[in-house]
Motif scaffolding. Structure first.
Motif, PDB file in Angstrom:
ATOM      1  N   GLU A  33       1.224   6.682  -6.851  1.00 28.02           N
ATOM      2  CA  GLU A  33       0.072   7.495  -7.217  1.00 28.02           C
ATOM      3  C   GLU A  33       0.338   8.979  -6.992  1.00 28.02           C
ATOM      4  OE1 GLU A  33      -3.238   5.923  -5.032  1.00 28.02           O
ATOM      5  OE2 GLU A  33      -3.597   4.344  -6.505  1.00 28.02           O
ATOM      6  N   GLU A  34       1.207   9.301  -6.021  1.00 27.92           N
ATOM      7  CA  GLU A  34       1.521  10.695  -5.739  1.00 27.92           C
ATOM      8  C   GLU A  34       2.344  11.337  -6.834  1.00 27.92           C
ATOM      9  OE1 GLU A  34       3.405  10.649  -1.930  1.00 27.92           O
ATOM     10  OE2 GLU A  34       1.537  10.246  -0.860  1.00 27.92           O
ATOM     11  N   LYS A  35       3.067  10.533  -7.575  1.00 27.52           N
ATOM     12  CA  LYS A  35       3.950  11.057  -8.634  1.00 27.52           C
ATOM     13  C   LYS A  35       3.186  11.585  -9.801  1.00 27.52           C
ATOM     14  CE  LYS A  35       7.865   8.201  -7.471  1.00 27.52           C
ATOM     15  NZ  LYS A  35       8.789   7.194  -7.901  1.00 27.52           N
ATOM     16  N   GLN A  62       0.830  -1.204   0.000  1.00 24.96           N
ATOM     17  CA  GLN A  62       0.000   0.000   0.000  1.00 24.96           C
ATOM     18  C   GLN A  62       0.869   1.260   0.000  1.00 24.96           C
ATOM     19  OE1 GLN A  62      -2.472  -0.708   3.446  1.00 24.96           O
ATOM     20  NE2 GLN A  62      -4.192  -1.376   2.166  1.00 24.96           N
ATOM     21  N   ARG A  63       1.951   1.256   0.775  1.00 27.11           N
ATOM     22  CA  ARG A  63       2.849   2.422   0.800  1.00 27.11           C
ATOM     23  C   ARG A  63       3.485   2.633  -0.568  1.00 27.11           C
ATOM     24  NH1 ARG A  63       4.228   0.232   5.904  1.00 27.11           N
ATOM     25  NH2 ARG A  63       6.044  -0.781   4.971  1.00 27.11           N
ATOM     26  N   THR A  64       3.925   1.534  -1.192  1.00 21.56           N
ATOM     27  CA  THR A  64       4.551   1.632  -2.518  1.00 21.56           C
ATOM     28  C   THR A  64       3.566   2.168  -3.548  1.00 21.56           C
ATOM     29  OG1 THR A  64       5.962  -0.252  -1.962  1.00 21.56           O
ATOM     30  CG2 THR A  64       5.779   0.328  -4.291  1.00 21.56           C
ATOM     31  N   VAL A  65       2.349   1.644  -3.531  1.00 19.33           N
ATOM     32  CA  VAL A  65       1.326   2.104  -4.482  1.00 19.33           C
ATOM     33  C   VAL A  65       0.982   3.563  -4.201  1.00 19.33           C
ATOM     34  CG1 VAL A  65      -1.085   1.820  -5.177  1.00 19.33           C
ATOM     35  CG2 VAL A  65       0.375  -0.191  -4.920  1.00 19.33           C
TER      36      VAL A  65
END
Length: 151
Positions: free
Chosen positions: A149-151, A142-145
């Motif tokens: 998504e923030e990028k 979840q942290r990686t995703v």
């Protein structure tokens, strides 16, 4: 056998599906085209025994088509929202199935490794197999995703 989820539960879903199936058909488009042609032919006095009721530039037809366009565009938006909810549910179900399958594969791999050791078979140490036997860290995923998504 193919599994499917039933997303048509409420009466509004039934009405939406009916409207989209009806308004989005070629039959409906042909009926509209015929209706507009007949309306115009009637009102340009093409047929002598019919008295025109909406003379050129056809203000009643124009208003009717405008109202119908509003109704049609709102029904399209409603259907898009419904499709978005369906896709969200499908994604959640797919994610849960994938997580369960990952857990099962990890357990099976661990059992095969235990059987291998119990039988006393020699094995070459493989870091990749050790990594595959570890449980999946969903919070890390979840942290990686979230970062992607923030990028």
């Amino acid at each position: 056998m193919r599994s499917s989820l039933d997303f048509t539960k409420t009466w509004t879903d039934h009405v939406t599906v009916f409207l989209i199936d009806t308004l989005g058909s070629m039959r409906f488009l042909i009926c509209c085209a015929l209706f507009f042609c007949l309306w115009i032919l009637w009102n340009i006095h093409f047929v002598s025994f019919l008295k025109p009721f909406d003379p050129f530039p056809f203000p009643i037809l124009e208003m009717s088509v405008s109202i119908f366009a509003i109704i049609l565009s709102v029904s399209v938006l409603i259907n898009q929202n419904r499709q978005s909810r369906i896709e969200t549910i499908r994604s959640q179900v797919e994610f849960e199935v994938n997580v369960r399958a990952e857990e099962e594969v990890t357990r099976i791999l661990a059992m095969v490794h235990e059987i291998h050791q119990h039988l006393g078979l020699r094995s070459v140490h493989d870091e990749q197999i050790d990594e595959m036997k570890e449980s999946t860290d969903l919070k890390k995923i979840q942290r990686t995703v979230g970062r992607q998504e923030e990028k």
